[in-house]
Write an enzyme that holds these catalytic residues in place. Structure first.
Site, PDB file in Angstrom:
ATOM      1  N   PRO A  12       0.793  -1.227   0.000  1.00  0.00           N
ATOM      2  CA  PRO A  12       0.000   0.000   0.000  1.00  0.00           C
ATOM      3  C   PRO A  12       0.832   1.287   0.000  1.00  0.00           C
ATOM      4  O   PRO A  12       1.854   1.381   0.678  1.00  0.00           O
ATOM      5  CB  PRO A  12      -0.828  -0.094   1.287  1.00  0.00           C
ATOM      6  N   ASN A  13       0.328   2.239  -0.767  1.00  0.00           N
ATOM      7  CA  ASN A  13       0.863   3.604  -0.874  1.00  0.00           C
ATOM      8  C   ASN A  13       2.172   3.700  -1.666  1.00  0.00           C
ATOM      9  O   ASN A  13       2.671   4.805  -1.895  1.00  0.00           O
ATOM     10  CB  ASN A  13       1.049   4.244   0.518  1.00  0.00           C
ATOM     11  N   ARG A  20       5.216  10.937  -2.592  1.00  0.00           N
ATOM     12  CA  ARG A  20       4.941  10.639  -1.199  1.00  0.00           C
ATOM     13  C   ARG A  20       6.170  10.880  -0.321  1.00  0.00           C
ATOM     14  O   ARG A  20       7.205  10.236  -0.515  1.00  0.00           O
ATOM     15  CB  ARG A  20       4.570   9.153  -1.124  1.00  0.00           C
ATOM     16  N   TYR A  25      11.353   8.833   1.480  1.00  0.00           N
ATOM     17  CA  TYR A  25      11.383   7.762   0.471  1.00  0.00           C
ATOM     18  C   TYR A  25      12.115   8.141  -0.821  1.00  0.00           C
ATOM     19  O   TYR A  25      12.228   7.311  -1.724  1.00  0.00           O
ATOM     20  CB  TYR A  25       9.946   7.316   0.145  1.00  0.00           C
ATOM     21  N   ASN A  76       8.031  -5.469  -0.840  1.00  0.00           N
ATOM     22  CA  ASN A  76       7.911  -4.389   0.145  1.00  0.00           C
ATOM     23  C   ASN A  76       6.450  -4.368   0.602  1.00  0.00           C
ATOM     24  O   ASN A  76       5.582  -3.835  -0.098  1.00  0.00           O
ATOM     25  CB  ASN A  76       8.305  -3.039  -0.461  1.00  0.00           C
ATOM     26  N   ALA A  79       3.107  -0.674   4.970  1.00  0.00           N
ATOM     27  CA  ALA A  79       2.545  -0.628   6.328  1.00  0.00           C
ATOM     28  C   ALA A  79       2.045  -1.994   6.811  1.00  0.00           C
ATOM     29  O   ALA A  79       2.010  -2.256   8.026  1.00  0.00           O
ATOM     30  CB  ALA A  79       1.425   0.398   6.386  1.00  0.00           C
ATOM     31  N   HIS A  82       3.912  -4.292   9.470  1.00  0.00           N
ATOM     32  CA  HIS A  82       3.831  -4.143  10.921  1.00  0.00           C
ATOM     33  C   HIS A  82       2.532  -4.702  11.507  1.00  0.00           C
ATOM     34  O   HIS A  82       2.361  -4.710  12.721  1.00  0.00           O
ATOM     35  CB  HIS A  82       3.989  -2.659  11.284  1.00  0.00           C
ATOM     36  N   ASP A  89       1.430 -15.416   6.922  1.00  0.00           N
ATOM     37  CA  ASP A  89       1.016 -16.794   6.649  1.00  0.00           C
ATOM     38  C   ASP A  89       1.083 -17.095   5.155  1.00  0.00           C
ATOM     39  O   ASP A  89       1.424 -18.216   4.761  1.00  0.00           O
ATOM     40  CB  ASP A  89      -0.397 -17.043   7.185  1.00  0.00           C
ATOM     41  N   GLU A 100      12.278  -9.370   2.009  1.00  0.00           N
ATOM     42  CA  GLU A 100      11.529  -8.186   2.456  1.00  0.00           C
ATOM     43  C   GLU A 100      12.396  -6.941   2.256  1.00  0.00           C
ATOM     44  O   GLU A 100      13.566  -6.940   2.631  1.00  0.00           O
ATOM     45  CB  GLU A 100      11.193  -8.377   3.943  1.00  0.00           C
ATOM     46  N   HIS A 102      12.622  -2.584   2.664  1.00  0.00           N
ATOM     47  CA  HIS A 102      12.094  -1.286   3.083  1.00  0.00           C
ATOM     48  C   HIS A 102      13.039  -0.202   2.596  1.00  0.00           C
ATOM     49  O   HIS A 102      14.253  -0.291   2.798  1.00  0.00           O
ATOM     50  CB  HIS A 102      11.934  -1.213   4.603  1.00  0.00           C
ATOM     51  N   ILE A 103      12.465   0.806   1.986  1.00  0.00           N
ATOM     52  CA  ILE A 103      13.251   1.909   1.434  1.00  0.00           C
ATOM     53  C   ILE A 103      13.919   2.682   2.578  1.00  0.00           C
ATOM     54  O   ILE A 103      15.109   2.982   2.542  1.00  0.00           O
ATOM     55  CB  ILE A 103      12.331   2.847   0.622  1.00  0.00           C
ATOM     56  N   SER A 104      13.129   3.015   3.585  1.00  0.00           N
ATOM     57  CA  SER A 104      13.632   3.771   4.740  1.00  0.00           C
ATOM     58  C   SER A 104      14.234   2.812   5.769  1.00  0.00           C
ATOM     59  O   SER A 104      13.961   1.600   5.736  1.00  0.00           O
ATOM     60  CB  SER A 104      12.483   4.558   5.375  1.00  0.00           C
ATOM     61  N   ARG A 109      12.926   4.847  12.862  1.00  0.00           N
ATOM     62  CA  ARG A 109      11.655   5.584  12.810  1.00  0.00           C
ATOM     63  C   ARG A 109      10.781   5.214  14.024  1.00  0.00           C
ATOM     64  O   ARG A 109      11.287   4.733  15.029  1.00  0.00           O
ATOM     65  CB  ARG A 109      10.970   5.296  11.468  1.00  0.00           C
ATOM     66  N   ARG A 113       7.156   0.811  13.753  1.00  0.00           N
ATOM     67  CA  ARG A 113       7.765   0.318  12.508  1.00  0.00           C
ATOM     68  C   ARG A 113       8.933  -0.634  12.779  1.00  0.00           C
ATOM     69  O   ARG A 113       9.521  -1.185  11.852  1.00  0.00           O
ATOM     70  CB  ARG A 113       8.265   1.480  11.639  1.00  0.00           C
TER      71      ARG A 113
END
Ligand code: DQA
Length: 147
Positions: A12-13, A20, A25, A76, A79, A82, A89, A100, A102-104, A109, A113
């Protein structure tokens, strides 16, 4: 021999990348990321499929569809990382290794997170390298698949 395929999956996002929160990011768009990952995949003779969704169930369905079709996934979960036991699953239920991304640097943070519901069922994690993390994750994934 059939060409092996990788899946780049974004949650998402992430369709909003570029506009954004650029201070967190960066300014690459999702198309820039797809192109970077595609380049690495093709250099190693893999084909790339890409899917982005803002809906948890669609991400779960896409993970299920990898069975017998896809050799590895760069994911990725945004959100949902978390919060989502259902995505965890789904990752645990498939054969393909999942990395997995994550950009940040999520560990620098907010506290919420810091925890990933998915990390324990993923083959690896790349965090905090900006959008270059997708390229690094793809290289690591390919190493795992071919060795
Ligand atoms: C993110 C980090 C998550 O905490 C956040 O919800 C995102 C993006 C990242 O790539 O840094 O949407 O996954």
């Amino acid at each position: 021999m059939q060409v092996q395929r990788l899946l780049l999956l974004n949650g998402p996002n992430l369709n909003r990348l570029g506009q954004r929160e650029p201070e967190t990011y960066g300014t690459d768009t999702i198309e820039d990321i797809i192109n970077k990952v595609k380049e690495v995949a093709e250099e190693h003779s893999f084909q790339l499929e890409h899917f982005q969704s803002n809906h948890e169930g669609e991400l779960i369905d896409k993970l299920h569809e990898t069975e017998g079709e896809i050799s590895g996934v760069v994911f990725n979960p945004a959100a949902y990382t978390h919060t989502s036991v259902a995505l965890r699953d789904a990752v645990a239920s498939i054969t393909a290794p999942v990395i997995e991304v994550h950009i940040s640097n999520v560990h620098q943070r907010e506290e919420f997170r810091h925890r990933s519901m998915l990390a324990a069922v993923c083959a690896g994690q790349v965090v905090g390298f900006g959008t270059d993390g997708y390229r690094l994750a793809t290289l690591g994934l390919i190493e795992k698949i071919i060795n």
